[in-house]
Write a protein that holds these residues in place. Structure first.
Motif, PDB file in Angstrom:
ATOM      1  N   ILE A   1     -23.927  -9.727  61.016  1.00  0.00           N
ATOM      2  CA  ILE A   1     -23.596  -8.303  60.968  1.00  0.00           C
ATOM      3  C   ILE A   1     -22.367  -8.143  60.083  1.00  0.00           C
ATOM      4  O   ILE A   1     -21.308  -8.709  60.381  1.00  0.00           O
ATOM      5  CB  ILE A   1     -23.291  -7.725  62.363  1.00  0.00           C
ATOM      6  N   ILE A   2     -22.503  -7.387  58.995  1.00  0.00           N
ATOM      7  CA  ILE A   2     -21.359  -7.153  58.119  1.00  0.00           C
ATOM      8  C   ILE A   2     -20.786  -5.763  58.362  1.00  0.00           C
ATOM      9  O   ILE A   2     -21.474  -4.872  58.866  1.00  0.00           O
ATOM     10  CB  ILE A   2     -21.729  -7.335  56.632  1.00  0.00           C
ATOM     11  N   GLY A   3     -19.507  -5.591  58.013  1.00  0.00           N
ATOM     12  CA  GLY A   3     -18.855  -4.297  58.179  1.00  0.00           C
ATOM     13  C   GLY A   3     -19.321  -3.293  57.138  1.00  0.00           C
ATOM     14  O   GLY A   3     -19.925  -3.649  56.118  1.00  0.00           O
ATOM     15  N   LYS A   4     -19.010  -2.040  57.367  1.00  0.00           N
ATOM     16  CA  LYS A   4     -19.479  -0.940  56.519  1.00  0.00           C
ATOM     17  C   LYS A   4     -19.092  -1.133  55.053  1.00  0.00           C
ATOM     18  O   LYS A   4     -19.857  -0.786  54.155  1.00  0.00           O
ATOM     19  CB  LYS A   4     -18.913   0.378  57.041  1.00  0.00           C
ATOM     20  N   HIS A   5     -17.916  -1.686  54.804  1.00  0.00           N
ATOM     21  CA  HIS A   5     -17.398  -1.760  53.436  1.00  0.00           C
ATOM     22  C   HIS A   5     -17.433  -3.181  52.877  1.00  0.00           C
ATOM     23  O   HIS A   5     -16.633  -3.525  52.010  1.00  0.00           O
ATOM     24  CB  HIS A   5     -15.965  -1.221  53.401  1.00  0.00           C
ATOM     25  N   GLN A   6     -18.367  -3.999  53.346  1.00  0.00           N
ATOM     26  CA  GLN A   6     -18.414  -5.390  52.910  1.00  0.00           C
ATOM     27  C   GLN A   6     -19.552  -5.673  51.937  1.00  0.00           C
ATOM     28  O   GLN A   6     -20.584  -4.997  51.945  1.00  0.00           O
ATOM     29  CB  GLN A   6     -18.534  -6.315  54.125  1.00  0.00           C
ATOM     30  N   ASN A   7     -19.338  -6.698  51.125  1.00  0.00           N
ATOM     31  CA  ASN A   7     -20.318  -7.158  50.147  1.00  0.00           C
ATOM     32  C   ASN A   7     -21.109  -8.320  50.755  1.00  0.00           C
ATOM     33  O   ASN A   7     -20.535  -9.363  51.059  1.00  0.00           O
ATOM     34  CB  ASN A   7     -19.577  -7.618  48.881  1.00  0.00           C
ATOM     35  N   PRO A   8     -22.422  -8.157  50.947  1.00  0.00           N
ATOM     36  CA  PRO A   8     -23.195  -9.219  51.618  1.00  0.00           C
ATOM     37  C   PRO A   8     -23.193 -10.542  50.856  1.00  0.00           C
ATOM     38  O   PRO A   8     -23.294 -11.603  51.472  1.00  0.00           O
ATOM     39  CB  PRO A   8     -24.606  -8.636  51.706  1.00  0.00           C
ATOM     40  N   TRP A   9     -23.051 -10.490  49.515  1.00  0.00           N
ATOM     41  CA  TRP A   9     -23.059 -11.717  48.727  1.00  0.00           C
ATOM     42  C   TRP A   9     -21.789 -12.539  48.964  1.00  0.00           C
ATOM     43  O   TRP A   9     -21.774 -13.745  48.715  1.00  0.00           O
ATOM     44  CB  TRP A   9     -23.197 -11.394  47.239  1.00  0.00           C
ATOM     45  N   ILE A  10     -20.743 -11.910  49.479  1.00  0.00           N
ATOM     46  CA  ILE A  10     -19.499 -12.609  49.803  1.00  0.00           C
ATOM     47  C   ILE A  10     -19.529 -13.142  51.229  1.00  0.00           C
ATOM     48  O   ILE A  10     -19.014 -14.230  51.516  1.00  0.00           O
ATOM     49  CB  ILE A  10     -18.282 -11.666  49.633  1.00  0.00           C
ATOM     50  N   GLU A  11     -20.148 -12.404  52.128  1.00  0.00           N
ATOM     51  CA  GLU A  11     -20.044 -12.695  53.560  1.00  0.00           C
ATOM     52  C   GLU A  11     -21.094 -13.675  54.071  1.00  0.00           C
ATOM     53  O   GLU A  11     -20.884 -14.327  55.082  1.00  0.00           O
ATOM     54  CB  GLU A  11     -20.130 -11.386  54.356  1.00  0.00           C
ATOM     55  N   THR A  12     -22.232 -13.758  53.392  1.00  0.00           N
ATOM     56  CA  THR A  12     -23.315 -14.615  53.869  1.00  0.00           C
ATOM     57  C   THR A  12     -24.204 -14.977  52.681  1.00  0.00           C
ATOM     58  O   THR A  12     -23.832 -14.708  51.523  1.00  0.00           O
ATOM     59  CB  THR A  12     -24.139 -13.915  54.965  1.00  0.00           C
ATOM     60  N   ASP A  13     -25.326 -15.571  52.928  1.00  0.00           N
ATOM     61  CA  ASP A  13     -26.352 -15.758  51.904  1.00  0.00           C
ATOM     62  C   ASP A  13     -27.520 -14.855  52.280  1.00  0.00           C
ATOM     63  O   ASP A  13     -28.349 -15.218  53.121  1.00  0.00           O
ATOM     64  CB  ASP A  13     -26.801 -17.220  51.844  1.00  0.00           C
ATOM     65  N   PRO A  14     -27.592 -13.658  51.705  1.00  0.00           N
ATOM     66  CA  PRO A  14     -28.633 -12.702  52.103  1.00  0.00           C
ATOM     67  C   PRO A  14     -30.040 -13.129  51.737  1.00  0.00           C
ATOM     68  O   PRO A  14     -31.001 -12.495  52.163  1.00  0.00           O
ATOM     69  CB  PRO A  14     -28.235 -11.412  51.359  1.00  0.00           C
ATOM     70  N   LEU A  15     -30.159 -14.196  50.961  1.00  0.00           N
ATOM     71  CA  LEU A  15     -31.490 -14.719  50.641  1.00  0.00           C
ATOM     72  C   LEU A  15     -31.989 -15.676  51.705  1.00  0.00           C
ATOM     73  O   LEU A  15     -33.176 -15.988  51.760  1.00  0.00           O
ATOM     74  CB  LEU A  15     -31.469 -15.435  49.289  1.00  0.00           C
ATOM     75  N   ARG A  16     -31.093 -16.158  52.547  1.00  0.00           N
ATOM     76  CA  ARG A  16     -31.457 -17.148  53.566  1.00  0.00           C
ATOM     77  C   ARG A  16     -31.370 -16.610  54.993  1.00  0.00           C
ATOM     78  O   ARG A  16     -32.106 -17.072  55.867  1.00  0.00           O
ATOM     79  CB  ARG A  16     -30.550 -18.375  53.436  1.00  0.00           C
ATOM     80  N   TYR A  17     -30.454 -15.688  55.239  1.00  0.00           N
ATOM     81  CA  TYR A  17     -30.193 -15.268  56.613  1.00  0.00           C
ATOM     82  C   TYR A  17     -30.434 -13.769  56.794  1.00  0.00           C
ATOM     83  O   TYR A  17     -30.119 -12.962  55.908  1.00  0.00           O
ATOM     84  CB  TYR A  17     -28.748 -15.601  57.006  1.00  0.00           C
ATOM     85  N   SER A  18     -30.964 -13.420  57.949  1.00  0.00           N
ATOM     86  CA  SER A  18     -31.101 -12.005  58.299  1.00  0.00           C
ATOM     87  C   SER A  18     -29.711 -11.398  58.436  1.00  0.00           C
ATOM     88  O   SER A  18     -28.818 -12.020  59.008  1.00  0.00           O
ATOM     89  CB  SER A  18     -31.858 -11.857  59.619  1.00  0.00           C
ATOM     90  N   PHE A  19     -29.542 -10.193  57.908  1.00  0.00           N
ATOM     91  CA  PHE A  19     -28.250  -9.549  58.069  1.00  0.00           C
ATOM     92  C   PHE A  19     -28.438  -8.046  58.210  1.00  0.00           C
ATOM     93  O   PHE A  19     -29.447  -7.475  57.793  1.00  0.00           O
ATOM     94  CB  PHE A  19     -27.303  -9.884  56.905  1.00  0.00           C
ATOM     95  N   ALA A  20     -27.456  -7.424  58.821  1.00  0.00           N
ATOM     96  CA  ALA A  20     -27.447  -5.982  59.027  1.00  0.00           C
ATOM     97  C   ALA A  20     -26.059  -5.467  58.688  1.00  0.00           C
ATOM     98  O   ALA A  20     -25.080  -6.213  58.709  1.00  0.00           O
ATOM     99  CB  ALA A  20     -27.816  -5.640  60.468  1.00  0.00           C
ATOM    100  N   ARG A  21     -25.991  -4.190  58.366  1.00  0.00           N
ATOM    101  CA  ARG A  21     -24.699  -3.544  58.104  1.00  0.00           C
ATOM    102  C   ARG A  21     -24.436  -2.510  59.194  1.00  0.00           C
ATOM    103  O   ARG A  21     -25.279  -1.654  59.458  1.00  0.00           O
ATOM    104  CB  ARG A  21     -24.710  -2.855  56.731  1.00  0.00           C
ATOM    105  N   ARG A  22     -23.281  -2.591  59.826  1.00  0.00           N
ATOM    106  CA  ARG A  22     -22.933  -1.602  60.846  1.00  0.00           C
ATOM    107  C   ARG A  22     -22.139  -0.456  60.205  1.00  0.00           C
ATOM    108  O   ARG A  22     -21.689  -0.562  59.063  1.00  0.00           O
ATOM    109  CB  ARG A  22     -22.121  -2.249  61.971  1.00  0.00           C
ATOM    110  N   ARG A  23     -21.959   0.625  60.933  1.00  0.00           N
ATOM    111  CA  ARG A  23     -21.224   1.779  60.418  1.00  0.00           C
ATOM    112  C   ARG A  23     -19.724   1.674  60.652  1.00  0.00           C
ATOM    113  O   ARG A  23     -18.956   2.434  60.073  1.00  0.00           O
ATOM    114  CB  ARG A  23     -21.756   3.070  61.044  1.00  0.00           C
TER     115      ARG A  23
END
Length: 287
Positions: free
Chosen positions: A70-92
């Motif tokens: 789960i990434i924060g509202k103002h985060q870049n998924p490419w920095i926080e995880t590997d969005p090609l490998r792991y399920s991720f969601a963005r919260r508000r």
């Protein structure tokens, strides 16, 4: 599994009535609070928070997500995880990224600003842990620590009338998988997004091997009963079956919301060491 949690909680509460997940709590100003316990999709739980917040329905939620970042509202998924490998969601809500699995309990308060007192919520959580013979501390960033290590982080959202305060509680999460899931393989140049601040973490079961998820939820509910009074309601059922909630779930699942301003793996700011072909297809992004 949802039924297992409910059954154990009901056994522990001798005076409980059937359907705790459909209960209500009444606050200091006689505002009804929906109490709901759930597990499963993070997209469903984030959508439910959205629904309750936008409809100004005070609520006290416990939910357990399937494995997800789960990434924060103002985060870049490419920095926080590997969005090609792991399920991720963005919260508000803002803040940093977290890893959820079935060993993690999420709590969420949604209430009118006139009822919300951050210190009161955290002091109640601390009292609940004291009753489980566990000493915890609150940091300046509203994280909870024990034995010098973090087991809970919090994030917040507010409007003119409502406040959302939610957080994690690591009971028996897979900490190795957490570390892997919260590691990005990309070199990213991005000064716009919020960065996470990694901390050394610990599971609560490392401190108290007898602690179970139902026990933790039950103890927290009982502590908050000192401030809120319970009464039954079936209000949650039409919400869970509503078309609006379905639309909100689809919104949280959408690549547009999840990737935000960082839809494209732009080589101007990302160096991708693993993939060069069909990268957008793997990420579920169409150019």
């Amino acid at each position: 599994m949802h039924e297992m949690y409910d059954d154990e909680i009901k056994k522990n509460r001798h005076s409980a009535k059937p359907g705790i997940q459909e209960s209500m709590i009444k606050g200091d100003l006689h505002s009804p609070f929906l109490l709901h316990i759930s597990e499963g999709s993070a997209y469903k739980h984030l959508a439910l928070e959205d629904y309750l917040f936008s409809h100004q329905i005070p609520a006290f939620l416990f939910y357990i997500n399937d494995p997800v970042v789960i990434i924060g509202k103002h985060q870049n998924p490419w920095i926080e995880t590997d969005p090609l490998r792991y399920s991720f969601a963005r919260r508000r809500s803002g803040g940093g990224s977290v890893y959820h699995d079935t060993g993690n309990v999420n709590y969420s308060f949604i209430m009118p600003r006139k009822l919300y007192h951050r210190d009161k919520i955290f002091s109640s959580i601390c009292l609940a842990f004291e009753k489980m013979d566990m000493k915890i501390k609150i940091t300046s960033t509203w994280a909870l620590t024990a034995a010098g290590k973090k087991f809970s982080g919090s994030a917040f959202r507010q409007s003119n009338r409502m406040v959302l305060h939610h957080g994690t509680l690591l009971v028996h999460s897979d900490l190795d998988q957490m570390k892997t899931s919260l590691t990005s393989p990309y070199t990213v140049t991005d000064l716009k997004s919020t960065r996470s601040n990694p901390a050394e973490v610990i599971n609560l079961q490392q401190l108290n091997p007898a602690l179970t998820t139902p026990m933790l939820i039950e103890t927290l509910i009982n502590e908050f009963k000192n401030h809120f009074h319970f009464a039954e309601s079936n209000l949650v059922l039409p919400i869970l079956n509503s078309a609006e909630l379905v639309n909100l779930i689809e919104f949280h699942q959408s690549t547009t919301w999840r990737f935000g301003d960082w839809m494209s793996l732009n080589t101007d700011y990302v160096t991708n060491p693993y993939y060069r072909e069909d990268i957008h297809e793997k990420a579920g992004i169409s150019e």
